[in-house]
Design a protein around this motif. Structure first.
Motif, PDB file in Angstrom:
ATOM      1  N   LEU A 206      25.322 -18.159  19.049  1.00  0.00           N
ATOM      2  CA  LEU A 206      25.827 -19.017  18.199  1.00  0.00           C
ATOM      3  C   LEU A 206      26.798 -18.264  17.327  1.00  0.00           C
ATOM      4  CD1 LEU A 206      22.584 -20.920  17.191  1.00  0.00           C
ATOM      5  CD2 LEU A 206      24.129 -21.481  18.983  1.00  0.00           C
ATOM      6  N   ARG A 207      27.785 -17.735  17.795  1.00  0.00           N
ATOM      7  CA  ARG A 207      28.687 -17.086  17.112  1.00  0.00           C
ATOM      8  C   ARG A 207      30.350 -17.614  17.681  1.00  0.00           C
ATOM      9  NH1 ARG A 207      28.562 -11.007  19.688  1.00  0.00           N
ATOM     10  NH2 ARG A 207      28.400 -11.586  21.938  1.00  0.00           N
ATOM     11  N   THR A 208      31.338 -17.395  17.080  1.00  0.00           N
ATOM     12  CA  THR A 208      32.598 -17.841  17.675  1.00  0.00           C
ATOM     13  C   THR A 208      33.224 -17.029  18.951  1.00  0.00           C
ATOM     14  OG1 THR A 208      33.453 -17.778  15.423  1.00  0.00           O
ATOM     15  CG2 THR A 208      35.079 -17.536  16.996  1.00  0.00           C
ATOM     16  N   GLY A 209      33.477 -18.002  19.968  1.00  0.00           N
ATOM     17  CA  GLY A 209      33.505 -17.646  21.236  1.00  0.00           C
ATOM     18  C   GLY A 209      32.250 -17.738  22.165  1.00  0.00           C
ATOM     19  N   GLY A 210      30.847 -17.864  21.271  1.00  0.00           N
ATOM     20  CA  GLY A 210      29.731 -18.159  21.955  1.00  0.00           C
ATOM     21  C   GLY A 210      29.456 -19.526  22.729  1.00  0.00           C
ATOM     22  N   GLU A 211      28.348 -19.719  23.016  1.00  0.00           N
ATOM     23  CA  GLU A 211      27.980 -21.045  23.724  1.00  0.00           C
ATOM     24  C   GLU A 211      26.484 -21.419  23.806  1.00  0.00           C
ATOM     25  OE1 GLU A 211      29.114 -21.021  27.810  1.00  0.00           O
ATOM     26  OE2 GLU A 211      28.240 -18.815  28.059  1.00  0.00           O
ATOM     27  N   TRP A 212      26.416 -22.580  23.792  1.00  0.00           N
ATOM     28  CA  TRP A 212      24.994 -23.013  24.015  1.00  0.00           C
ATOM     29  C   TRP A 212      24.707 -23.880  25.183  1.00  0.00           C
ATOM     30  CZ3 TRP A 212      21.913 -27.207  20.577  1.00  0.00           C
ATOM     31  CH2 TRP A 212      20.578 -27.037  20.893  1.00  0.00           C
ATOM     32  N   VAL A 213      24.233 -23.664  26.274  1.00  0.00           N
ATOM     33  CA  VAL A 213      23.953 -24.195  27.386  1.00  0.00           C
ATOM     34  C   VAL A 213      22.686 -24.811  27.661  1.00  0.00           C
ATOM     35  CG1 VAL A 213      24.142 -24.359  29.883  1.00  0.00           C
ATOM     36  CG2 VAL A 213      25.898 -22.825  28.703  1.00  0.00           C
ATOM     37  N   PHE A 214      22.268 -26.277  27.386  1.00  0.00           N
ATOM     38  CA  PHE A 214      20.788 -26.750  27.258  1.00  0.00           C
ATOM     39  C   PHE A 214      20.597 -27.966  27.932  1.00  0.00           C
ATOM     40  CE2 PHE A 214      23.273 -28.206  23.688  1.00  0.00           C
ATOM     41  CZ  PHE A 214      22.940 -29.467  23.392  1.00  0.00           C
ATOM     42  N   ASP A 215      19.665 -28.391  28.181  1.00  0.00           N
ATOM     43  CA  ASP A 215      19.293 -29.665  28.675  1.00  0.00           C
ATOM     44  C   ASP A 215      18.627 -30.559  27.361  1.00  0.00           C
ATOM     45  OD1 ASP A 215      20.089 -29.385  31.267  1.00  0.00           O
ATOM     46  OD2 ASP A 215      18.123 -28.391  31.832  1.00  0.00           O
ATOM     47  N   MET A 216      19.135 -31.611  27.279  1.00  0.00           N
ATOM     48  CA  MET A 216      18.593 -32.827  26.485  1.00  0.00           C
ATOM     49  C   MET A 216      17.517 -33.373  27.230  1.00  0.00           C
ATOM     50  SD  MET A 216      19.282 -32.432  23.210  1.00  0.00           S
ATOM     51  CE  MET A 216      18.612 -34.237  22.837  1.00  0.00           C
ATOM     52  N   ILE A 217      15.936 -33.731  27.002  1.00  0.00           N
ATOM     53  CA  ILE A 217      15.090 -34.463  27.652  1.00  0.00           C
ATOM     54  C   ILE A 217      14.759 -35.478  27.184  1.00  0.00           C
ATOM     55  CG2 ILE A 217      13.002 -34.073  28.955  1.00  0.00           C
ATOM     56  CD1 ILE A 217      13.443 -31.086  28.869  1.00  0.00           C
ATOM     57  N   GLY A 218      15.132 -36.796  27.389  1.00  0.00           N
ATOM     58  CA  GLY A 218      14.460 -37.893  26.927  1.00  0.00           C
ATOM     59  C   GLY A 218      13.062 -38.238  26.911  1.00  0.00           C
ATOM     60  N   PRO A 219      12.557 -39.267  25.948  1.00  0.00           N
ATOM     61  CA  PRO A 219      11.369 -39.535  25.809  1.00  0.00           C
ATOM     62  C   PRO A 219      10.792 -39.752  27.394  1.00  0.00           C
ATOM     63  CG  PRO A 219      12.589 -40.720  24.016  1.00  0.00           C
ATOM     64  CD  PRO A 219      13.697 -39.967  25.115  1.00  0.00           C
ATOM     65  N   ASP A 220      11.758 -40.492  28.351  1.00  0.00           N
ATOM     66  CA  ASP A 220      11.397 -40.942  29.607  1.00  0.00           C
ATOM     67  C   ASP A 220      11.276 -39.917  30.738  1.00  0.00           C
ATOM     68  OD1 ASP A 220      14.087 -40.873  29.687  1.00  0.00           O
ATOM     69  OD2 ASP A 220      14.150 -42.724  30.439  1.00  0.00           O
ATOM     70  N   GLY A 221      11.700 -38.572  30.258  1.00  0.00           N
ATOM     71  CA  GLY A 221      11.876 -37.507  31.111  1.00  0.00           C
ATOM     72  C   GLY A 221      13.572 -37.316  31.718  1.00  0.00           C
ATOM     73  N   THR A 222      14.150 -38.051  31.328  1.00  0.00           N
ATOM     74  CA  THR A 222      15.585 -38.163  31.898  1.00  0.00           C
ATOM     75  C   THR A 222      16.230 -36.999  31.103  1.00  0.00           C
ATOM     76  OG1 THR A 222      15.889 -40.700  31.953  1.00  0.00           O
ATOM     77  CG2 THR A 222      17.733 -39.385  31.959  1.00  0.00           C
ATOM     78  N   ILE A 223      16.931 -36.154  32.029  1.00  0.00           N
ATOM     79  CA  ILE A 223      17.414 -34.808  31.804  1.00  0.00           C
ATOM     80  C   ILE A 223      19.153 -35.214  31.492  1.00  0.00           C
ATOM     81  CG2 ILE A 223      18.182 -32.579  32.434  1.00  0.00           C
ATOM     82  CD1 ILE A 223      15.591 -32.546  33.827  1.00  0.00           C
ATOM     83  N   TYR A 224      19.513 -34.671  30.351  1.00  0.00           N
ATOM     84  CA  TYR A 224      21.062 -34.809  29.938  1.00  0.00           C
ATOM     85  C   TYR A 224      21.815 -33.495  29.660  1.00  0.00           C
ATOM     86  CZ  TYR A 224      19.568 -39.465  29.065  1.00  0.00           C
ATOM     87  OH  TYR A 224      18.962 -40.836  28.996  1.00  0.00           O
ATOM     88  N   PRO A 225      22.335 -32.851  30.764  1.00  0.00           N
ATOM     89  CA  PRO A 225      22.859 -31.558  30.467  1.00  0.00           C
ATOM     90  C   PRO A 225      23.947 -31.469  29.412  1.00  0.00           C
ATOM     91  CG  PRO A 225      22.739 -32.298  33.165  1.00  0.00           C
ATOM     92  CD  PRO A 225      22.417 -33.290  32.235  1.00  0.00           C
ATOM     93  N   ASN A 226      23.938 -30.274  28.904  1.00  0.00           N
ATOM     94  CA  ASN A 226      24.925 -30.219  27.519  1.00  0.00           C
ATOM     95  C   ASN A 226      25.308 -28.739  27.609  1.00  0.00           C
ATOM     96  OD1 ASN A 226      24.725 -32.603  25.346  1.00  0.00           O
ATOM     97  ND2 ASN A 226      23.283 -32.532  26.440  1.00  0.00           N
ATOM     98  N   HIS A 227      26.555 -28.577  27.057  1.00  0.00           N
ATOM     99  CA  HIS A 227      27.255 -27.291  26.701  1.00  0.00           C
ATOM    100  C   HIS A 227      28.068 -27.511  25.754  1.00  0.00           C
ATOM    101  CE1 HIS A 227      29.629 -23.831  28.866  1.00  0.00           C
ATOM    102  NE2 HIS A 227      29.206 -23.579  27.785  1.00  0.00           N
ATOM    103  N   HIS A 228      27.672 -26.554  24.653  1.00  0.00           N
ATOM    104  CA  HIS A 228      28.604 -26.630  23.485  1.00  0.00           C
ATOM    105  C   HIS A 228      29.252 -25.197  23.618  1.00  0.00           C
ATOM    106  CE1 HIS A 228      25.781 -29.216  20.938  1.00  0.00           C
ATOM    107  NE2 HIS A 228      26.276 -29.927  21.822  1.00  0.00           N
ATOM    108  N   ARG A 229      30.583 -25.123  23.368  1.00  0.00           N
ATOM    109  CA  ARG A 229      31.385 -23.718  23.235  1.00  0.00           C
ATOM    110  C   ARG A 229      31.885 -23.691  21.691  1.00  0.00           C
ATOM    111  NH1 ARG A 229      35.408 -24.446  28.346  1.00  0.00           N
ATOM    112  NH2 ARG A 229      33.637 -23.660  30.210  1.00  0.00           N
TER     113      ARG A 229
END
Length: 306
Positions: A206-229
């Motif tokens: 979590l810094r300038t030039g950094g990133e967060w790569v993660f999955d959001m997992i819904g209540p039904d178990g559905t996976i939503y891949p995410n990437h914040h730059r």
């Protein structure tokens, strides 16, 4: 501002004579007043509407939208010298008025100086912007370029506002606490996401030039891949980042977070400019506004529960 200057070359002019003009531009925008204000002032949004023509590239070198802050950018057209624009913010009355100075130069020579006043008004779904430019051309007669550039820039702005989403919440906690909860790799995944969703982190920096790569997992178990730059991290003030569909996937929005003190509490603004208006409408359709507000609600509960 560079976004509204079109680099049209005109014959050189005697600087001692100069040229003065007052230009007025008006736009009705199909977006709420709060959204138009964010589109006008937030650096991520300004970058989205900055270029007056498709052949123009605008590179932001600095962007600090606050009174006494400045914005520096380069306007680039192939085969022509870069145009440098320095904008200094003199007055910012949220959703009412902004005033800034603007100095345009090329190859180290000042071309013009201007005072730009923007007045805002509107209702829930429609807003109005009136921009007055008091222009002093020095090395060249810049009036034609300003008329073309501001006209195109404001057309772009109206389009960006139509695909911008703004969410706000007042959180009863000090700004330092909200910031440390947001920009902490241990706590961010604990509250991020709507009610019933959880996060599974793959990478986090979590810094300038950094990133967060993660999955959001819904209540039904559905996976939503995410990437914040993360494009910009200004401690306790602002975060700018790009949203991608999965790790290194296509970008679907440019986003920003603003934290402001308000009577001992913290006003949190989360803004997003979607890549297309269709994506914006699709996000609204599946409840992105409600889900985003739930996310800010989870943040508030997290920082106030301890």
């Amino acid at each position: 501002m560079t976004a509204n200057f079109n680099p049209v070359r005109t014959p050189a002019r005697d600087p001692a004579k100069g040229h003065f003009a007052t230009l007025t531009f008006e736009r009705d925008v199909a977006a709420p007043l709060s959204v138009l204000w964010q589109a006008w002032t937030a650096p991520a949004a300004r970058e989205a509407w900055a270029a007056p023509t498709p052949s123009t590239v605008v590179e932001f070198l600095e962007a600090d939208t606050r009174v006494s802050g400045r914005e520096v950018s380069l306007c680039k057209v192939e085969g022509q010298p870069d145009i440098r624009c320095e904008c200094g913010w003199l007055e910012l009355q949220p959703a009412r008025r902004s005033v800034n100075y603007e100095v345009v130069s090329s190859e180290g020579v000042t071309q013009s100086a201007a005072l730009v006043t923007a007045d805002f008004s509107g209702m829930e779904e429609h807003s109005r912007l009136v921009v007055t430019v008091q222009l002093s051309s020095l090395a060249e007669d810049m009036e034609a370029g300003y008329r073309q550039g501001f006209g195109a820039g404001l057309d772009n702005l109206a389009g960006v506002a139509r695909r911008t989403m703004v969410l706000q919440r007042l959180i009863r906690a000090p700004r330092s606490v909200v910031w440390s909860t947001w920009m902490n790799p241990e706590t961010l995944p604990q509250w991020w996401g709507p009610d019933g969703y959880s996060c599974r982190t793959r990478k986090i920096d979590l810094r300038t030039g950094g990133e967060w790569v993660f999955d959001m997992i819904g209540p039904d178990g559905t996976i939503y891949p995410n990437h914040h730059r993360y494009i910009e991290v200004r401690p306790e003030e602002r975060i700018g980042y790009a949203l991608l569909w999965g790790e290194n996937g296509p970008k679907h929005a440019d986003a920003w977070v603003l934290l402001e003190d308000q009577d001992g509490a913290t006003k949190v603004t989360l803004g997003m400019v979607f890549s297309t208006e269709a994506e914006f409408q699709n996000a609204k359709g599946f409840g992105a506004i409600e889900l985003g507000l739930q996310t800010l609600g989870k943040l508030e509960r997290f920082v106030t529960s301890g």
